[in-house]
Write a protein that holds these residues in place. Structure first.
Motif, PDB file in Angstrom:
ATOM      1  N   MET A 104      -0.108 -19.489  -1.618  1.00 51.82           N
ATOM      2  CA  MET A 104      -0.352 -18.257  -2.498  1.00 51.82           C
ATOM      3  C   MET A 104       0.683 -17.125  -2.298  1.00 51.82           C
ATOM      4  N   PRO A 105       1.217 -16.256  -3.287  1.00 49.45           N
ATOM      5  CA  PRO A 105       2.114 -15.536  -3.265  1.00 49.45           C
ATOM      6  C   PRO A 105       1.564 -14.417  -1.938  1.00 49.45           C
ATOM      7  N   ILE A 106       2.487 -13.489  -1.681  1.00 49.09           N
ATOM      8  CA  ILE A 106       2.041 -12.406  -0.828  1.00 49.09           C
ATOM      9  C   ILE A 106       2.100 -11.061  -1.541  1.00 49.09           C
ATOM     10  N   ILE A 107       1.101 -10.454  -1.564  1.00 50.00           N
ATOM     11  CA  ILE A 107       0.912  -8.967  -1.935  1.00 50.00           C
ATOM     12  C   ILE A 107       0.930  -8.146  -0.536  1.00 50.00           C
ATOM     13  N   ILE A 130      -9.061 -14.325  -1.149  1.00 50.78           N
ATOM     14  CA  ILE A 130      -8.723 -13.577  -0.148  1.00 50.78           C
ATOM     15  C   ILE A 130      -7.444 -13.368   0.303  1.00 50.78           C
ATOM     16  N   SER A 131      -6.647 -14.584   0.214  1.00 48.72           N
ATOM     17  CA  SER A 131      -5.175 -14.409   0.357  1.00 48.72           C
ATOM     18  C   SER A 131      -4.273 -13.742  -0.625  1.00 48.72           C
ATOM     19  N   TYR A 132      -4.795 -13.872  -1.746  1.00 49.09           N
ATOM     20  CA  TYR A 132      -3.852 -13.114  -2.749  1.00 49.09           C
ATOM     21  C   TYR A 132      -4.742 -12.774  -4.128  1.00 49.09           C
ATOM     22  N   ASN A 133      -5.799 -13.411  -4.641  1.00 47.94           N
ATOM     23  CA  ASN A 133      -6.258 -12.770  -6.032  1.00 47.94           C
ATOM     24  C   ASN A 133      -6.957 -11.630  -5.795  1.00 47.94           C
ATOM     25  N   GLU A 149       5.553 -11.269  -3.583  1.00 44.14           N
ATOM     26  CA  GLU A 149       5.559 -10.898  -4.902  1.00 44.14           C
ATOM     27  C   GLU A 149       5.541  -9.428  -5.161  1.00 44.14           C
ATOM     28  N   CYS A 150       4.993  -8.511  -4.144  1.00 49.23           N
ATOM     29  CA  CYS A 150       4.727  -7.098  -4.241  1.00 49.23           C
ATOM     30  C   CYS A 150       4.693  -6.494  -2.750  1.00 49.23           C
ATOM     31  N   VAL A 151       5.740  -5.400  -2.655  1.00 44.10           N
ATOM     32  CA  VAL A 151       5.266  -4.684  -1.416  1.00 44.10           C
ATOM     33  C   VAL A 151       5.359  -3.238  -1.403  1.00 44.10           C
ATOM     34  N   CYS A 152       4.412  -2.498  -0.799  1.00 45.27           N
ATOM     35  CA  CYS A 152       4.192  -1.054  -1.079  1.00 45.27           C
ATOM     36  C   CYS A 152       4.709  -0.268   0.251  1.00 45.27           C
ATOM     37  N   THR A 153       5.880   0.297   0.347  1.00 44.34           N
ATOM     38  CA  THR A 153       6.312   1.087   1.094  1.00 44.34           C
ATOM     39  C   THR A 153       5.580   2.430   1.605  1.00 44.34           C
ATOM     40  N   PHE A 161     -12.807  -9.557   0.171  1.00 44.57           N
ATOM     41  CA  PHE A 161     -11.910  -9.082   0.946  1.00 44.57           C
ATOM     42  C   PHE A 161     -10.592  -9.156   0.520  1.00 44.57           C
ATOM     43  N   VAL A 162      -9.715  -7.918   0.575  1.00 44.03           N
ATOM     44  CA  VAL A 162      -8.387  -7.984  -0.093  1.00 44.03           C
ATOM     45  C   VAL A 162      -7.311  -8.715   0.887  1.00 44.03           C
ATOM     46  N   GLY A 163      -7.764  -9.069   2.280  1.00 43.15           N
ATOM     47  CA  GLY A 163      -6.914  -9.777   2.860  1.00 43.15           C
ATOM     48  C   GLY A 163      -5.843  -9.011   3.620  1.00 43.15           C
ATOM     49  N   MET A 164      -4.606  -9.653   4.030  1.00 47.24           N
ATOM     50  CA  MET A 164      -3.592  -9.180   5.128  1.00 47.24           C
ATOM     51  C   MET A 164      -2.672  -8.240   4.830  1.00 47.24           C
ATOM     52  N   LEU A 165      -2.014  -7.520   5.405  1.00 42.33           N
ATOM     53  CA  LEU A 165      -0.648  -6.752   5.188  1.00 42.33           C
ATOM     54  C   LEU A 165       0.045  -6.768   6.557  1.00 42.33           C
ATOM     55  N   THR A 166       1.287  -6.328   6.386  1.00 42.83           N
ATOM     56  CA  THR A 166       2.174  -6.487   7.555  1.00 42.83           C
ATOM     57  C   THR A 166       2.127  -5.412   8.254  1.00 42.83           C
ATOM     58  N   ASP A 167       2.068  -4.176   7.693  1.00 39.84           N
ATOM     59  CA  ASP A 167       2.241  -2.610   8.488  1.00 39.84           C
ATOM     60  C   ASP A 167       3.452  -2.719   9.500  1.00 39.84           C
TER      61      ASP A 167
END
Length: 469
Positions: free
Chosen positions: A27-30, A457-460, A152-156, A407-413
């Protein structure tokens, strides 16, 4: 005995292994909350060394190094070389057993550079040289690393006064294979009225917004103009860093008086600060609702604890402690206030104190209104909870008291372009939780349903929830 960090790392059962390798891994990463520097993405930054890429701005590693007796000059100093800093980190790594840094370090070396050797004093120079050679290749640029990790997408995380110049540059130069980069609104400086530089910041806000700010309403007018500006430039997400939620009663005249006192540099009482923050956060939440944004609240961090480090490095370097747990009452009142006025938008709640997990997981259900699945979310384990135990506890609480499936899953922070393996780490833990339940007879062995859940949970779920596309 299992081999350290093999292909089935953290996957204890055959079911877990199936779910990860056949569903989660592809799965891609958001990455919907990070602290990447937009200029580095826009300019497709080339890293001069693994030290710049790995240690620059990484307060997790700095904390560990200091704890290991490493002098500050090897963490943040300017009179030491990249090799000297890397060498000190390599000396520290063997002492990080059972700290998440040990796993993150070796996942990053393996997934980015193909290096499976353990980092330590005896391998430091070899690994340093190999990484630096690979960093000369075009695929190890900022964008190259993001493509490598299927981002696929990052939010700064951006201040309202930011002109979003580098976001605009990036939109004009990105290729179809590059991820989206979306600005996320972080108005903490306009909220933190107790800070000594508040009046100076508000003056700058007015200049950027083209508003002469004399009153509180003027300031809100400026904030609204900047909120609109972010929307026009792709913004869909707000983020707030708060010590706690606020529900202190106030009147418009009280807020005006408090604002005017702050602009004159007068001392405010604790009660006045709390009233102001309540009013400010409520107005921002109303803006988010009107713009159909998602809002995030990271709460529980007591910031700027070490005054020496704070003065040297600035307020955003991560010197936070867990802080005291605020009662659920203020959070409930704040959300109910918005909900009663039909102005509660999609909301994600993060806590820094894991004893609040069950409180938040329960609170979510009070404000789910049936308008969309998982409208109110319990954010993934954050900051010091961003590790094996913390993420597992968060998912267990959400599973027990809510719907893990939504659940919308993980982020890096994170500020690092090498932090994307944290998504892999999270996904492995998720698959392991489900796999263990299946093999213990707690869940049916319905691989179609389980695979769909893992992919969601990983992406969708995130793709649907944030409305970035």
């Amino acid at each position: 005995m299992k081999k350290f960090m093999d292909e089935n790392f953290l996957l204890d059962t055959e079911t877990a292994q199936y779910l990860y390798h056949n569903h989660a891994a592809k799965m891609p990463i958001i990455d919907y909350h990070c602290h990447l520097i937009p200029q580095m993405v826009a300019e497709d930054h080339k890293f001069k060394s693994i030290t710049e890429l790995w240690l620059g701005g990484d307060h997790y590693k700095w904390r560990a190094m200091r704890t290991n007796g490493v002098e500050e000059k090897y963490c943040t100093g300017t009179d030491t070389t990249d090799w000297e800093k890397f060498e000190k980190w390599a000396e520290t790594v063997p002492y990080t057993f059972r700290n998440p840094l040990y796993h993150w370090t070796h996942l990053e070396l393996k997934t980015a550079f193909g290096i499976t050797k353990l980092l330590g004093p005896d391998t430091a120079k070899e690994i340093y040289d190999e990484c630096n050679e690979k960093l000369k290749l075009p695929e190890f640029s900022a964008r190259g690393l993001m493509r490598h990790y299927n981002v696929e997408c990052v939010c700064t995380t951006d201040d309202p006064i930011d002109d979003l110049h580098w976001h605009k540059v990036y939109r004009e130069t990105k290729s179809d294979s590059d991820p989206l980069m979306i600005p996320a609104w972080r108005p903490d400086k306009a909220m933190n009225i107790e800070k000594p530089d508040y009046a100076e910041y508000i003056k700058r806000l007015g200049e950027v917004a083209g508003v002469t700010i004399n009153k509180f309403d003027d300031m809100i007018d400026a904030i609204q103009k900047r909120h609109d500006f972010f929307s026009e430039n792709g913004g869909r997400l707000a983020d707030h860093g708060i010590e706690e939620f606020y529900d202190d009663p106030y009147t418009d005249s009280q807020i005006e008086t408090i604002f005017e006192k702050a602009m004159r540099g007068q001392q405010l009482s604790v009660a006045e600060v709390r009233q102001y923050k309540h009013a400010f956060l409520k107005i921002c939440a109303e803006m988010d609702y009107e713009a159909d944004w998602t809002q995030q609240y990271h709460y529980g961090a007591i910031r700027d604890n070490n005054s020496i480090m704070y003065k040297q490095l600035g307020p955003d370097t991560g010197f936070d402690s867990i802080g005291e747990f605020n009662t659920a009452k203020a959070m409930s009142h704040f959300l109910d206030e918005l909900n009663s006025e039909h102005k509660l938008t999609r909301t994600i709640l993060y806590c820094l104190n894991p004893c609040a997990n069950e409180v938040i997981a329960t609170m979510l259900g009070n404000f789910q209104d049936g308008s969309e699945p998982g409208k109110i979310q319990f954010g993934s384990g954050w900051w010091f909870n961003d590790q094996l135990d913390g993420m597992t506890k968060q998912m267990n609480a959400l599973s027990t008291l809510g719907l893990l499936s939504r659940f919308v899953g993980m982020l890096t922070d994170s500020r690092s372009f090498l932090s994307y393996p944290r998504h892999e780490y999270f996904r492995r833990l998720l698959c392991n939780l489900l796999g263990n339940d299946v093999e213990a007879g707690k869940l049916p062995n319905d691989r179609k349903a389980l695979g769909r859940m893992v992919e969601d949970i990983s992406y969708n779920n995130a793709r649907r929830y944030f409305k970035f596309y």
